[in-house]
Motif scaffolding. Structure first.
Motif, short mmCIF file in Angstrom:
data_model
loop_
_atom_site.label_atom_id
_atom_site.label_comp_id
_atom_site.label_asym_id
_atom_site.label_seq_id
_atom_site.Cartn_x
_atom_site.Cartn_y
_atom_site.Cartn_z
N PHE A 79 9.45 0.14 -7.38
CA PHE A 79 8.33 -0.52 -6.70
C PHE A 79 7.49 0.47 -5.92
O PHE A 79 6.27 0.37 -5.89
N THR A 80 8.15 1.42 -5.26
CA THR A 80 7.37 2.39 -4.49
C THR A 80 6.68 3.40 -5.41
O THR A 80 5.79 4.12 -4.98
N GLY A 81 7.08 3.41 -6.68
CA GLY A 81 6.44 4.32 -7.63
C GLY A 81 5.29 3.68 -8.38
O GLY A 81 4.52 4.35 -9.06
N VAL A 82 5.18 2.34 -8.24
CA VAL A 82 4.10 1.65 -8.95
C VAL A 82 2.82 1.73 -8.12
O VAL A 82 2.79 1.32 -6.97
N ALA A 97 -10.63 -7.20 1.76
CA ALA A 97 -11.05 -7.89 2.98
C ALA A 97 -10.07 -7.56 4.11
O ALA A 97 -8.94 -7.14 3.86
N ARG A 98 -10.54 -7.79 5.36
CA ARG A 98 -9.68 -7.47 6.50
C ARG A 98 -8.38 -8.29 6.41
O ARG A 98 -8.40 -9.51 6.38
N SER A 99 -7.28 -7.59 6.32
CA SER A 99 -5.98 -8.27 6.19
C SER A 99 -4.89 -7.22 6.32
O SER A 99 -5.16 -6.08 6.68
N SER A 100 -3.66 -7.63 6.01
CA SER A 100 -2.59 -6.63 6.04
C SER A 100 -2.69 -5.75 4.80
O SER A 100 -3.09 -6.20 3.72
N LYS A 101 -2.32 -4.49 4.99
CA LYS A 101 -2.36 -3.55 3.86
C LYS A 101 -1.39 -4.00 2.76
O LYS A 101 -1.67 -3.87 1.58
N LEU A 102 -0.24 -4.52 3.20
CA LEU A 102 0.77 -4.93 2.23
C LEU A 102 0.25 -6.05 1.33
O LEU A 102 0.44 -6.04 0.12
N GLN A 103 -0.45 -7.01 1.96
CA GLN A 103 -0.97 -8.13 1.17
C GLN A 103 -1.99 -7.62 0.14
O GLN A 103 -2.02 -8.08 -1.00
N GLN A 157 1.98 3.97 -2.05
CA GLN A 157 3.45 4.14 -2.15
C GLN A 157 4.11 4.03 -0.78
O GLN A 157 5.21 3.48 -0.67
N ARG A 158 3.43 4.54 0.26
CA ARG A 158 4.06 4.46 1.59
C ARG A 158 4.07 3.01 2.09
O ARG A 158 4.99 2.59 2.77
N ILE A 159 3.01 2.27 1.73
CA ILE A 159 2.96 0.86 2.14
C ILE A 159 4.12 0.08 1.50
O ILE A 159 4.78 -0.72 2.17
#
Lengths: 401, 227
Positions: free
Chosen positions: A46-49, A59-65, A255-257
């Protein structure tokens, strides 16, 4: 007649106990292997995708979303951004590629993503891996109602070039929300083992202008996938959008997110690890009790062997070897169990995310788990072995009724 | 030089009430190689304990048990085990065959702790005791008489110089007891093994030329002792 053949006979003589204790070892080994391998491989995969991009602008929101929505095609879009925002970041000198995407429709639960054909011609889904079409297909024209289908979605939906379909409104399938437009499948992508396999790709204008969508938002997009020229550009854009601006979010680096997401749920990994280790301890306990409880009925056999000249250390060794072999047998079954659990979990993960886990990928747990389980079996075998070692020969040569 | 010589052998047991009970007090006893001796005695007279001490299964408190001039009681336990495996055959009243092993495997098992497994000799022994056809049978599939024959074959598996037989016919009817005794004596003779047999069965003892009352050797009062 060797000590090994004596042990095999004992295992055969106590077949039910052997099978049950081996199965408990197998269960523990299968769980431990599955927990560690799936956890670590999921984390790494997942962190490699990143779909070949460094960042997502949305749009303004969480980076993860934003990342989950634009890269993994999960979660709802946090909102739209204007076409001008795409043009602005595309022209930024630190940006190599910027590809806008639009989401909001599905076909039988598989997400439709509006995109420019440049995604397939100018970018790679991972380092050195370009998108390729299966034979007989072609890319969709940007101004036609045509679709290119990800390999997994095509298989599940049984779509092939020449087939047609009506999109449905929203990200969740509701057969009452069918759009009137008809799309023609013109190509199917080769598998990428990424979330792109789960998607039906259509021209971005097609999604923007779909009947029933708000005409005022006809030029809006859901996110922009961004490939940077260098990491410094990422710092500058992060400063520009996230710290100096308050309208948009620049999710970088992808990847860091994703790694932060796994950090947040790492407590759950710990719980799984503890459960797996407890199961291993219980399994070792079952080996111990299985052999220990049978010691009373074995005492006479042990006394006979001793009377025939077997040394105490032979008796001790045979019991330890027996518990070791039970653990070894359990490990073989444990690997089969692991394969079943892994394959099932990988299937679920692929169905949900499109990410593919590989059963045959190397992991250190594939070595240390069997070693630890066999060692645990040998150690627990020492307790009944000590009891056997101390068996009083003369007292047990006479049968007890 | 005698094959077996016992000098000043004493053995005590601790009774449940915590008192020491003298079970064996044998000032002297000896047997020559190839000799066949029967010891008679009542139940509880210490005959089984005597055989266990001779075999090195039980340690004596004092005294010596010399087998081929080697003091069994002076040896550490692993050496006693080795000596028992190599030089002593044991026939039990209850046969003590291992139930998880076939007849042939029981004989081979008797060999595995001694000089080594000799499969042709094991088969030859089974043939000698008339059990070759039952080589792959498990003990539970045999009659008591047949089990005793397997026990005889196992006792001779390592070509012992001394065979100890503890009430070997105790579980057999009169006819089979006489046959078993004849077989034990004959096979021991053929294998040049001395035979020390203990029994309380007078009919069996009569068949023996050299039969001695165990109480003549054992000076301990074992009326209530464990035997």
């Amino acid at each position: 007649m060797t000590i090994l053949s004596m042990v095999f006979r004992s295992l055969r003589q106590h077949l039910l106990s052997t099978v049950i204790t081996s199965l408990s070892i197998a269960l523990a080994a299968g769980l431990i292997l599955s927990v560690w391998v799936i956890k670590d491989q999921s984390n790494a995969t997942f962190t490699g995708v990143d779909a070949g991009f460094d960042a997502v602008l949305g749009a303004r929101s969480s980076k993860l979303q934003l990342v989950l929505n634009a890269i993994f095609h999960l979660e709802a879009s946090p909102g739209n951004l204007a076409w001008e925002d795409y043009l602005e970041i595309q022209e930024h000198p630190g940006v190599a590629h910027a590809i806008p995407i639009a989401v909001g429709d599905n076909y039988r639960g598989y997400r439709l993503v509006g995109v420019l054909p440049e995604l397939f011609t100018e970018t790679q889904f991972s380092e050195g891996n370009a998108y390729t079409l299966k034979p007989g297909g072609r890319l969709m024209a940007p101004d036609r109602r045509e679709a290119v289908v990800g390999s997994f979605a095509a298989t599940r939906l049984k779509l092939k070039p020449g087939d047609t379909f009506h999109p449905y409104h929203g990200l969740l399938f509701d057969e009452k929300k069918q759009h009137a437009e008809t799309y023609v499948v013109v190509g199917v992508l080769e598998p990428t083992n990424t979330p792109a396999d789960q998607v039906i790709w259509i021209p971005i204008t097609g999604l923007q202008l779909m009947s029933g969508h708000d005409p005022k938002a006809a030029t809006d997009i859901s996110a922009v996938l961004v490939k940077l020229r260098n990491p410094q550009a990422g710092f500058r854009l992060d400063m520009m959008y996230n710290k100096q601006g308050n309208r948009l979010t620049f999710a970088w680096p992808i990847q860091r997110i994703m790694a932060l997401l796994f950090d947040k749920i790492s407590w759950f990994d710990r719980v799984l690890e503890i459960v797996a280790i407890l199961v291993a301890v219980v399994a070792a306990g079952s080996v111990l009790t299985g052999i220990y409880n049978s010691m009373n009925e074995r005492k006479r056999d042990i006394a006979i062997l001793r009377a025939l000249g077997a040394r105490r250390r032979v008796i001790f060794g045979s019991i330890v070897l027996e518990s070791t072999l039970i653990s070894l047998l359990g490990m073989f079954v444990g690997f089969a169990l692991y394969a079943i659990i892994f394959t099932t979990a990988a299937r679920v993960i692929q169905l949900q995310t499109g990410v593919v886990l590989d059963l045959w990928t190397w992991h250190p747990a594939l070595v240390w788990t069997p070693l630890c389980m066999v060692a645990l079996g040998a150690i627990t075998g020492c307790i009944p072995a000590i009891k056997a070692y101390r068996t009083h020969v003369a007292d047990h040569l006479i049968p007890t009724s | 030089m005698p094959l077996l010589e016992i000098i000043q052998l004493k053995k005590k047991y601790l009774t449940p009430s915590g008192h020491e009970q003298l079970v064996l007090d044998v000032p002297s006893f000896s047997m020559q190689a190839g000799q066949q001796v029967a010891l008679s005695g009542e139940s509880g007279s210490g005959k089984t304990t005597f055989l266990h001490v001779v075999a090195g299964i039980l340690p004596a408190d004092t005294g010596s048990v010399l087998l081929n001039e080697r003091d069994v009681q002076g040896m550490p336990e692993p050496m006693r085990d080795q000596l028992r495996a190599n030089h002593i055959g044991y026939i039990f009243q209850t046969f003590n065959l291992l139930q998880g092993y076939t007849c042939l495997e029981n004989v081979l098992l008797g060999m595995s702790f001694g000089p080594g497994v000799d499969r042709p000799y094991a088969l030859q022994l089974l043939k000698r005791v008339g059990m070759e056809h039952c080589r792959d049978y498990y003990p539970r599939q045999l009659s008591t008489g047949q089990q005793q024959r397997i026990a005889v074959a196992r006792a001779l598996a390592n070509r012992p110089s001394l065979v100890l037989a503890d009430e070997p016919t105790g579980n057999l009817d009169t006819k089979h007891a006489a046959e078993a005794l004849a077989l034990i004596r004959a096979t021991c003779r053929e294998n040049e093994a001395a035979l020390l047999l203990v029994s309380h069965d007078q009919m069996i003892l009569k068949a023996f030329g050299a039969c001695h009352d165990f109480s003549n050797f054992n000076k301990a009062n074992t009326g209530e002792a464990k035997a």
